[in-house]
Scaffold this motif. Structure first.
Motif, short mmCIF file in Angstrom:
data_model
loop_
_atom_site.label_atom_id
_atom_site.label_comp_id
_atom_site.label_asym_id
_atom_site.label_seq_id
_atom_site.Cartn_x
_atom_site.Cartn_y
_atom_site.Cartn_z
N LEU A 27 52.70 38.82 51.74
CA LEU A 27 52.80 37.36 51.71
C LEU A 27 52.82 36.79 50.31
CD1 LEU A 27 50.29 36.53 54.60
CD2 LEU A 27 52.78 36.73 54.74
N GLY A 28 52.38 37.58 49.33
CA GLY A 28 52.37 37.10 47.95
C GLY A 28 51.73 38.11 47.02
N LYS A 29 51.71 37.79 45.74
CA LYS A 29 51.16 38.71 44.75
C LYS A 29 49.62 38.70 44.79
CE LYS A 29 55.07 38.20 41.55
NZ LYS A 29 55.50 37.76 40.20
N ILE A 30 49.06 39.82 44.39
CA ILE A 30 47.61 39.97 44.27
C ILE A 30 47.31 40.29 42.81
CG2 ILE A 30 45.61 41.34 44.96
CD1 ILE A 30 46.99 41.78 47.66
N GLU A 31 46.60 39.38 42.14
CA GLU A 31 46.36 39.50 40.71
C GLU A 31 44.93 39.92 40.40
OE1 GLU A 31 48.00 36.67 37.98
OE2 GLU A 31 49.19 35.71 39.56
N LEU A 32 44.77 40.56 39.24
CA LEU A 32 43.47 41.03 38.78
C LEU A 32 43.15 40.38 37.45
CD1 LEU A 32 41.13 43.13 39.26
CD2 LEU A 32 42.47 44.69 37.81
N LEU A 33 42.02 39.68 37.39
CA LEU A 33 41.55 39.11 36.13
C LEU A 33 40.87 40.19 35.31
CD1 LEU A 33 39.93 35.76 37.37
CD2 LEU A 33 42.24 36.12 36.47
N ASP A 34 41.15 40.21 34.03
CA ASP A 34 40.59 41.26 33.16
C ASP A 34 39.19 40.86 32.68
OD1 ASP A 34 40.56 43.72 31.93
OD2 ASP A 34 41.54 42.99 30.09
N GLU A 35 38.37 40.43 33.63
CA GLU A 35 37.00 40.04 33.33
C GLU A 35 36.08 40.65 34.40
OE1 GLU A 35 36.70 35.63 32.32
OE2 GLU A 35 38.64 35.74 33.33
N PRO A 36 35.01 41.34 34.03
CA PRO A 36 34.09 41.92 35.02
C PRO A 36 33.11 40.89 35.54
CG PRO A 36 33.40 42.53 32.81
CD PRO A 36 34.65 41.71 32.65
N MET A 37 33.48 40.21 36.62
CA MET A 37 32.63 39.14 37.16
C MET A 37 32.08 39.44 38.55
SD MET A 37 34.52 35.63 35.89
CE MET A 37 36.11 36.04 36.64
N PHE A 38 32.44 40.61 39.10
CA PHE A 38 31.96 41.00 40.43
C PHE A 38 31.08 42.24 40.29
CE2 PHE A 38 32.92 43.54 44.40
CZ PHE A 38 32.01 42.86 45.19
N TYR A 39 29.84 42.13 40.77
CA TYR A 39 28.88 43.23 40.71
C TYR A 39 28.63 43.72 42.14
CZ TYR A 39 27.91 41.87 35.88
OH TYR A 39 28.02 41.59 34.53
N ARG A 40 29.03 44.95 42.41
CA ARG A 40 28.96 45.49 43.77
C ARG A 40 27.84 46.52 43.89
NH1 ARG A 40 33.97 47.89 47.46
NH2 ARG A 40 32.67 48.58 49.20
N ARG A 41 26.96 46.28 44.85
CA ARG A 41 25.86 47.21 45.09
C ARG A 41 26.40 48.46 45.81
NH1 ARG A 41 20.41 46.21 45.28
NH2 ARG A 41 20.85 43.95 45.31
N MET A 42 26.03 49.63 45.31
CA MET A 42 26.51 50.88 45.91
C MET A 42 25.31 51.74 46.29
SD MET A 42 29.82 50.80 46.04
CE MET A 42 30.30 52.51 46.25
#
Length: 306
Positions: free
Chosen positions: A208-223
């Motif tokens: 449906l459209g493009k998926i872009e990635l910001l070159d900034e680490p702003m998401f912290y995912r618990r693993m």
């Protein structure tokens, strides 16, 4: 209780927010407060936060109610029974009213500029449907993180190239935690009841459209084993998706194949591109023939045991 299968801490305000954030949760009493607070501190204030408690057995609902009483942007939604993780993800989106939408886990953390920067990119690029920042992974203490170096954009000009790239190159599905256009997400089947449905959803969005990635680490995912599906045992993963016995648990590989085919056929592509996307989906099904066969054997086995 009304005919509505859920109930909420408050009616949504009449103002339509810029962004809806949907937080599906289950037994997250220890982590949910921090996950909510980081969203309430966003530099974009015009949003609603819909928190859907999937019939938790701990104090999660009490935490949600307490925060909702203090901040009108928070609307707690209580499911009277566990509808499965995927069902809860889809349910919270159906309550969204904003022009943009973000799913947020009750175990993760977002930097204060997360919404602002993602929305700005979406508004500057009308042909983009989803924007996400880079990811940092952590266990326990948020300050002890590792930069994740495998996040990628799917911004090729050709929609089928994007579709193929998602199905063959997406590692951890961090990108689904980004901000997307509500109208685009509404054209999909959301996250259906089978393992891998989240990746199929990203594939549909890529058509449906493009998926872009910001070159900034702003998401912290618990693993850890309690929160990351990739680290769960097979038994825990099954309970995560199917908390009660249901026919939806049968034929998961077939359901996933059907999901890819539906995305290919429902995206208003040209005839040529639709054919390319369908051919790729069928090729994937051929590669997954052993899994499709096991689905049939498992279904027969369950039928015999009954």
């Amino acid at each position: 209780m009304s005919a509505d299968p859920t109930y909420a801490t408050a009616a949504p305000p009449s103002h339509r927010p810029l962004v809806s954030v949907g937080m599906p949760t289950y037994n997250a009493e220890q982590t949910i407060a921090a996950s909510i607070e980081c969203l309430l501190q966003q530099t974009v204030a015009d949003f609603e936060l819909l928190v859907s408690d999937n019939a938790s057995t701990d104090g999660t609902w009490d935490v949600i109610q307490d925060i909702a009483r203090r901040d009108a942007r928070v609307i707690g939604i209580r499911q009277p029974k566990n509808i499965g993780a995927n069902g809860n993800y889809s349910a919270v989106f159906r309550r969204a009213r904003g022009g943009y939408f973000k799913w947020a886990s009750s175990n993760d953390w977002c930097a204060p500029q997360f919404l602002e920067h993602c929305v700005a990119r979406l508004e500057a690029h009308p042909d983009t449907v989803l924007v996400a920042p880079r990811t940092r992974l952590f266990q326990g203490d948020l300050n002890h993180y590792t930069d994740y170096d495998r996040d990628i954009a799917f911004d090729q000009p050709d929609p089928v190239d994007r579709f193929i790239a998602v199905s063959s190159k997406l590692p951890l599905n961090n990108i689904l935690n980004g901000v997307m256009r509500t109208a685009a997400l509404a054209r999909t089947r959301l996250i259906e009841h089978y393992v891998g449905a989240d990746v199929v959803l990203v594939g549909h969005l890529a058509l449906l459209g493009k998926i872009e990635l910001l070159d900034e680490p702003m998401f912290y995912r618990r693993m850890d084993r309690e929160t990351a599906t990739q680290m769960m045992s097979a038994e825990a993963l099954h309970r995560h998706h199917y908390p009660v016995k249901t026919r939806r648990a049968l034929f998961p590989a077939w359901r996933k194949t059907g999901g890819w085919l539906h995305a290919a056929l429902a995206s208003d592509l040209s005839r040529r591109d639709t054919l390319r996307a369908v051919q790729w989906s069928l090729r994937q099904a051929y590669w997954k023939a052993p899994e499709l066969g096991r689905d049939v054997v498992d279904a027969i086995g369950q039928s015999v045991r009954r």
